[in-house]
Design an enzyme around this catalytic site. Structure first.
Site, PDB file in Angstrom:
ATOM      1  N   GLY A   1      43.994 -50.763 150.858  1.00  0.00           N
ATOM      2  CA  GLY A   1      43.987 -51.288 152.227  1.00  0.00           C
ATOM      3  C   GLY A   1      45.413 -51.620 152.600  1.00  0.00           C
TER       4      GLY A   1
ATOM      5  N   CYS B   1      44.523 -49.976 144.085  1.00  0.00           N
ATOM      6  CA  CYS B   1      45.600 -50.544 144.899  1.00  0.00           C
ATOM      7  C   CYS B   1      45.209 -51.948 145.385  1.00  0.00           C
ATOM      8  CB  CYS B   1      45.936 -49.580 146.039  1.00  0.00           C
ATOM      9  SG  CYS B   1      47.504 -49.917 146.819  1.00  0.00           S
ATOM     10  N   TYR B   2      44.989 -52.145 146.672  1.00  0.00           N
ATOM     11  CA  TYR B   2      44.562 -53.455 147.184  1.00  0.00           C
ATOM     12  C   TYR B   2      43.324 -53.953 146.435  1.00  0.00           C
ATOM     13  CZ  TYR B   2      43.121 -56.971 150.685  1.00  0.00           C
ATOM     14  OH  TYR B   2      42.763 -58.128 151.323  1.00  0.00           O
TER      15      TYR B   2
ATOM     16  N   HIS C   1      46.767 -44.174 143.403  1.00  0.00           N
ATOM     17  CA  HIS C   1      45.595 -43.602 144.097  1.00  0.00           C
ATOM     18  C   HIS C   1      45.045 -42.393 143.338  1.00  0.00           C
ATOM     19  CE1 HIS C   1      45.684 -46.096 147.696  1.00  0.00           C
ATOM     20  NE2 HIS C   1      46.991 -46.130 147.496  1.00  0.00           N
TER      21      HIS C   1
ATOM     22  N   GLU D   1      42.400 -40.871 143.951  1.00  0.00           N
ATOM     23  CA  GLU D   1      41.572 -40.024 144.832  1.00  0.00           C
ATOM     24  C   GLU D   1      42.352 -38.903 145.514  1.00  0.00           C
ATOM     25  OE1 GLU D   1      42.459 -43.126 145.281  1.00  0.00           O
ATOM     26  OE2 GLU D   1      42.780 -43.679 147.376  1.00  0.00           O
TER      27      GLU D   1
ATOM     28  N   ASP E   1      26.564 -27.201 161.055  1.00  0.00           N
ATOM     29  CA  ASP E   1      25.710 -28.396 160.982  1.00  0.00           C
ATOM     30  C   ASP E   1      24.330 -28.149 161.610  1.00  0.00           C
ATOM     31  OD1 ASP E   1      28.055 -29.384 160.002  1.00  0.00           O
ATOM     32  OD2 ASP E   1      28.586 -30.486 161.812  1.00  0.00           O
TER      33      ASP E   1
ATOM     34  N   LYS F   1      30.770 -33.042 155.182  1.00  0.00           N
ATOM     35  CA  LYS F   1      30.799 -31.634 155.599  1.00  0.00           C
ATOM     36  C   LYS F   1      30.713 -30.681 154.398  1.00  0.00           C
ATOM     37  CE  LYS F   1      31.734 -28.891 159.251  1.00  0.00           C
ATOM     38  NZ  LYS F   1      31.199 -29.084 160.595  1.00  0.00           N
TER      39      LYS F   1
END
Ligand code: XMP
Length: 515
Positions: free
Chosen positions: A56, A83-84, A170, A172, A228, A371
């Site tokens: 964050g 992190c945060y 991070h 990710e 979609d 998606k």
């Protein structure tokens, strides 16, 4: 979904919250993004096996900085703070967090000191992505430091007596090459994941759910030709068969040959497929209108009118299906205040109007999926890859890309140029690497020469962007030769164009579309 194991991603206002969720789901583990302050008792209700606390932008000591419910530390499930999230967890557990001497941003070399569970299989020296101002400065002895960087002593830590892990970097983002291993370790070796989130199961469960929800009623769905609504149609076709009515409207602002392709795709696949050629009606209404908002409104209103007319003719169905995706419904944390509602305005307005006017109940079978998951479901349902991998296309179609008045002549120019961009991107094998690739028609003319004659003709913009979620985007670094081929073909083959430019703007501050 309650029977799947479940990981909660608590969002502290991170730009990467959705990316974290997708990383977890890539490991066949179901997760949901929740507000950072979700009470522990609420999380406990589900089949919870772990919690990830995101990064964050705030400092954990700033006034009004987002907090978690500290009770989550007593739930007994493993927690990974990023992190945060690491700083906050460490703070709750008695460590000291302070501003770093210098902000750390970008690639940093990480040294693994303790390759136990979380960092098992991670190279001893590896590269990680950092983006932080604060860091954990002092660790009580009941923490184990797992890894460090030249400027951050505690880049990864573990609490000795609880199942709390923290990483300052991070895992990710793709700039952290061992990030995947770290998530796998956390999910499987620390949380005991069974990997029970599979798209085949999703399809079977969703089909059952749709059958129960819809019962003997009928359901109407607007097809756009995009992935979609196509996947929604195939799921509903399996679930309720002939009680599904699909309506596809040619609004006059589709791409080259698009209406024909959509009709070909669906007429053999769906029992009640209704094609409405309303192109002339839309284009007549758009005549003389240059204002962008007005163009969108005309197309939206006329679509609703056309769709409702058909739906009523079909006997006023009880349900309306919609291809809403998970990113449209996530309630994310605004680190500077309350939660932000992310529902996209254009999506919202049209659907709300239809629901009100038709007095129908909404069915949104994809509202829990990202998606890329929708695409996997599409492939599993046997849809051709060409349809499944299609780029997003705005509802108001080429009207968004034909700046100024949308005339039949200008649309013809735009369609031909757009088809060339598409063909060349496909031919170069880059279609699936980019987010969107299209042409834009500008309402300006520029001078040129043709033989001995001067010309004064149209300008076409090529826009090709890379993106993961359309929230941010970067222009694609296409090979010069490819740009050259597109430009020569457009100028040679499309009458009335003498100049082609390549859009090199990033989002933000620009947007993907021009209008
Ligand atoms: P922007 O231009 O805001 O676009 O960067 C983000 C994504 O949304 C699509 N887009 C639309 N989709 N109706 C839609 O259904 C619209 O009015 C609309 N405007 C933009 C755009 O193509 C991109 O993928």
């Amino acid at each position: 979904m309650a029977k799947h194991q479940f990981v909660a991603v608590l969002d502290f206002g991170s730009q990467y919250a959705q990316l974290i969720a997708r990383r977890i789901r890539e490991h066949s583990v179901y997760c949901e993004i929740r507000r950072c302050d979700t009470p522990a008792a609420e999380l406990k209700k589900k089949n919870l096996i772990g919690i990830v606390m995101t990064g964050g932008p705030r400092s954990v000591y700033a006034d009004g900085a987002p907090e978690a419910d500290p009770e989550i530390l007593k739930l007994g499930v493993p927690i990974l703070g990023i992190c945060y999230g690491m700083q906050l967890g460490c703070k709750y557990l008695g460590a000291e967090v302070k501003p770093a001497e210098s902000r750390e941003y970008g690639h940093v070399s990480l040294k693994v000191n303790e390759p136990e569970k979380l960092l098992a299989g991670v190279s001893e020296e590896t590269s990680v992505w950092m983006s932080h101002g604060d860091m954990v400065k002092e660790l009580p002895e009941y923490f184990v430091p797992l890894a460090s960087t030249p400027t951050c002593r505690f880049a990864a830590v573990k609490h000795k007596n609880s199942n709390f892990y923290g990483v300052q970097f991070h895992p990710e983002v793709h700039h952290t090459p061992d990030g995947r291993t770290i998530f796998r370790n956390f999910l499987y070796d620390i949380c005991g994941a069974a990997g029970d989130w599979k798209m085949e199961d999703f399809i079977n469960e969703e089909v059952e759910k749709l059958r129960r929800q819809i019962g003997d009623e009928s359901c109407v769905l607007g097809l756009s030709g995009g992935v979609d609504s196509t996947v929604v149609a195939m799921l509903l076709d399996r679930a309720i068969g002939e009680k599904l009515h699909c309506i596809f409207v040619d609004n006059g602002v589709l791409r080259q040959n698009e209406a024909g392709q959509v009709v070909n795709t669906f007429k053999s696949r769906l029992r009640n497929f209704h094609f409405i050629d309303a192109a002339d009606r839309f284009l007549d209404l758009l005549g003389g209108v240059s204002d962008q908002k007005k163009k969108r409104r005309i197309i939206g209103d006329e679509f609703i009118h056309t769709f409702m007319e058909k739906a009523r003719e079909l006997g006023a169905p009880h349900f309306l299906a919609q291809g809403t995706l998970y990113p449209d419904v996530i309630e994310t944390t605004n680190p500077h205040g309350g939660p932000t509602d992310q529902i996209k305005p254009h999506h919202n307005v049209l659907v709300r109007k239809l629901v009100e006017e038709l007095n129908v109940e909404l069915v949104e079978p994809l509202a829990g999926l990202f998606k890329d998951e929708v695409r996997q479901v599409g492939l599993k349902l046997g849809l051709p890859r060409d349809i499944v991998m299609r780029h997003p296309f705005p509802g108001p179609g080429l009207a968004v890309r034909c700046l100024g008045e949308v005339t039949r002549e200008r649309l013809a120019v735009l369609r031909q140029a757009d088809a060339i961009v598409y063909e060349e991107i496909k031919k170069a094998g880059l279609y699936e690497d980019v987010w969107q690739a299209f042409a834009v028609h500008l309402p300006v003319r520029s001078v040129g020469v043709m033989g001995d004659e001067g010309t004064y003709e149209n300008v076409i913009v090529i826009r090709v962007v890379e993106s993961v979620d359309a929230m941010t985007a970067d222009w694609a670094r296409l090979p010069y030769d490819l740009l050259q081929t597109m430009s020569s073909r457009i100028i040679n083959e499309v009458r009335g164009v003498n100049r082609v430019v390549y859009d090199i703007s990033q989002k933000p501050p620009s947007t993907i579309e021009w209008e």
